[in-house]
Design a protein around this motif. Sequence first.
Motif, mmCIF file in Angstrom:
data_model
loop_
_atom_site.group_PDB
_atom_site.id
_atom_site.type_symbol
_atom_site.label_atom_id
_atom_site.label_comp_id
_atom_site.label_asym_id
_atom_site.label_seq_id
_atom_site.Cartn_x
_atom_site.Cartn_y
_atom_site.Cartn_z
ATOM 1 N N VAL A 192 0.818 -1.229 0.000
ATOM 2 C CA VAL A 192 0.000 0.000 0.000
ATOM 3 C C VAL A 192 0.845 1.271 0.000
ATOM 4 O O VAL A 192 0.330 2.355 -0.297
ATOM 5 N N ALA A 193 2.140 1.150 0.349
ATOM 6 C CA ALA A 193 3.003 2.335 0.359
ATOM 7 C C ALA A 193 4.461 1.918 0.482
ATOM 8 O O ALA A 193 4.771 0.815 0.941
ATOM 9 N N GLU A 194 5.351 2.819 0.066
ATOM 10 C CA GLU A 194 6.786 2.662 0.249
ATOM 11 C C GLU A 194 7.297 3.879 1.006
ATOM 12 O O GLU A 194 6.694 4.945 0.955
ATOM 13 N N ALA A 195 8.423 3.696 1.709
ATOM 14 C CA ALA A 195 8.999 4.803 2.483
ATOM 15 C C ALA A 195 10.517 4.744 2.383
ATOM 16 O O ALA A 195 11.102 3.668 2.349
ATOM 17 N N GLY A 196 11.141 5.937 2.355
ATOM 18 C CA GLY A 196 12.586 6.009 2.220
ATOM 19 C C GLY A 196 13.324 6.299 3.508
ATOM 20 O O GLY A 196 14.552 6.292 3.540
ATOM 21 N N ASP A 197 12.605 6.551 4.592
ATOM 22 C CA ASP A 197 13.232 6.753 5.899
ATOM 23 C C ASP A 197 12.231 6.407 6.996
ATOM 24 O O ASP A 197 11.058 6.144 6.724
ATOM 25 N N GLY A 198 12.700 6.443 8.239
ATOM 26 C CA GLY A 198 11.846 6.041 9.342
ATOM 27 C C GLY A 198 10.642 6.928 9.553
ATOM 28 O O GLY A 198 9.542 6.448 9.856
ATOM 29 N N ALA A 199 10.822 8.221 9.378
ATOM 30 C CA ALA A 199 9.705 9.148 9.564
ATOM 31 C C ALA A 199 8.618 8.890 8.523
ATOM 32 O O ALA A 199 7.424 8.902 8.837
ATOM 33 N N GLU A 200 9.034 8.651 7.269
ATOM 34 C CA GLU A 200 8.068 8.338 6.221
ATOM 35 C C GLU A 200 7.357 7.020 6.520
ATOM 36 O O GLU A 200 6.160 6.873 6.239
ATOM 37 N N ALA A 201 8.076 6.075 7.105
ATOM 38 C CA ALA A 201 7.489 4.779 7.440
ATOM 39 C C ALA A 201 6.381 4.938 8.485
ATOM 40 O O ALA A 201 5.294 4.366 8.353
ATOM 41 N N VAL A 202 6.668 5.726 9.525
ATOM 42 C CA VAL A 202 5.666 5.963 10.569
ATOM 43 C C VAL A 202 4.437 6.641 9.977
ATOM 44 O O VAL A 202 3.293 6.272 10.268
ATOM 45 N N ALA A 203 4.675 7.637 9.136
ATOM 46 C CA ALA A 203 3.564 8.360 8.503
ATOM 47 C C ALA A 203 2.753 7.439 7.597
ATOM 48 O O ALA A 203 1.518 7.518 7.549
ATOM 49 N N ALA A 204 3.433 6.545 6.879
ATOM 50 C CA ALA A 204 2.752 5.622 5.973
ATOM 51 C C ALA A 204 1.866 4.644 6.743
ATOM 52 O O ALA A 204 0.761 4.316 6.312
ATOM 53 N N VAL A 205 2.341 4.201 7.895
ATOM 54 C CA VAL A 205 1.549 3.293 8.725
ATOM 55 C C VAL A 205 0.303 4.010 9.240
ATOM 56 O O VAL A 205 -0.801 3.451 9.243
ATOM 57 N N GLU A 206 0.482 5.246 9.669
ATOM 58 C CA GLU A 206 -0.662 6.018 10.170
ATOM 59 C C GLU A 206 -1.684 6.285 9.068
ATOM 60 O O GLU A 206 -2.891 6.281 9.310
ATOM 61 N N ALA A 207 -1.199 6.490 7.844
ATOM 62 C CA ALA A 207 -2.091 6.836 6.741
ATOM 63 C C ALA A 207 -2.784 5.626 6.123
ATOM 64 O O ALA A 207 -3.934 5.718 5.679
#
Length: 222
Positions: free
Chosen positions: A31-46
Amino acid sequence: MSVRVVVADDQELVRSGFSMILEAQPDIEVVAEAGDGAEAVAAVEAHTPDVLLLDIRMPVMDGLEAARRVCARSDCKVVMLTTFDLDEYVYEALYAGASGFLLKDVRRDDLVHAVRVVAAGDSLLAPAVTRRLVADIVRCRREAAASDVTPRRLEVLTAREVETLRLLARGLSNSEIATTLFVSEHTVKTHVSNVLSKLALRDRVQAVICAYETGLVAPGSP
């Protein structure tokens, strides 16, 4: 119903490769990809995924801090990705709530299997590298701080639950525990659930760590 996955890695080729492998499965959706930890947290929340594949070493926010936040704020299962089988942060990641870890050179089939296993509520305890890591680091912790070991913590468990925890810590699956204890697999699932609940543990990985730390299972035991 598809298993929803977020893939987080600062290396685009690794991230894209994992995503392609998973997307090719009929029961898995990235459902999403992330390039750093902050993006990963945001992707999980979204996107509220079922599983987060999370690289340990990333910019902005490392995987360890991202794992802490995701595990504290959601029911998403976290699987850490690492280049080395003895990454110094793996143990801390397991304590943060991660359900296990994979090497980045994992085989295609093993990656897919890992996502399905974790999404189903199990943990990545089968690989020998995980058991060795847990055993070695817990041994070091016990030798350095024996006063932290609290066997009385297990007094809340019944005798059968203690035995279930002991077998679980040795890497046995539910079906193998059922065979060993001469009970049904459903009964084993109940025992495992009771162990996690009574000891306030997130999953089987933390149960294994608890078994070593309390001395129920000693590193190197059969």
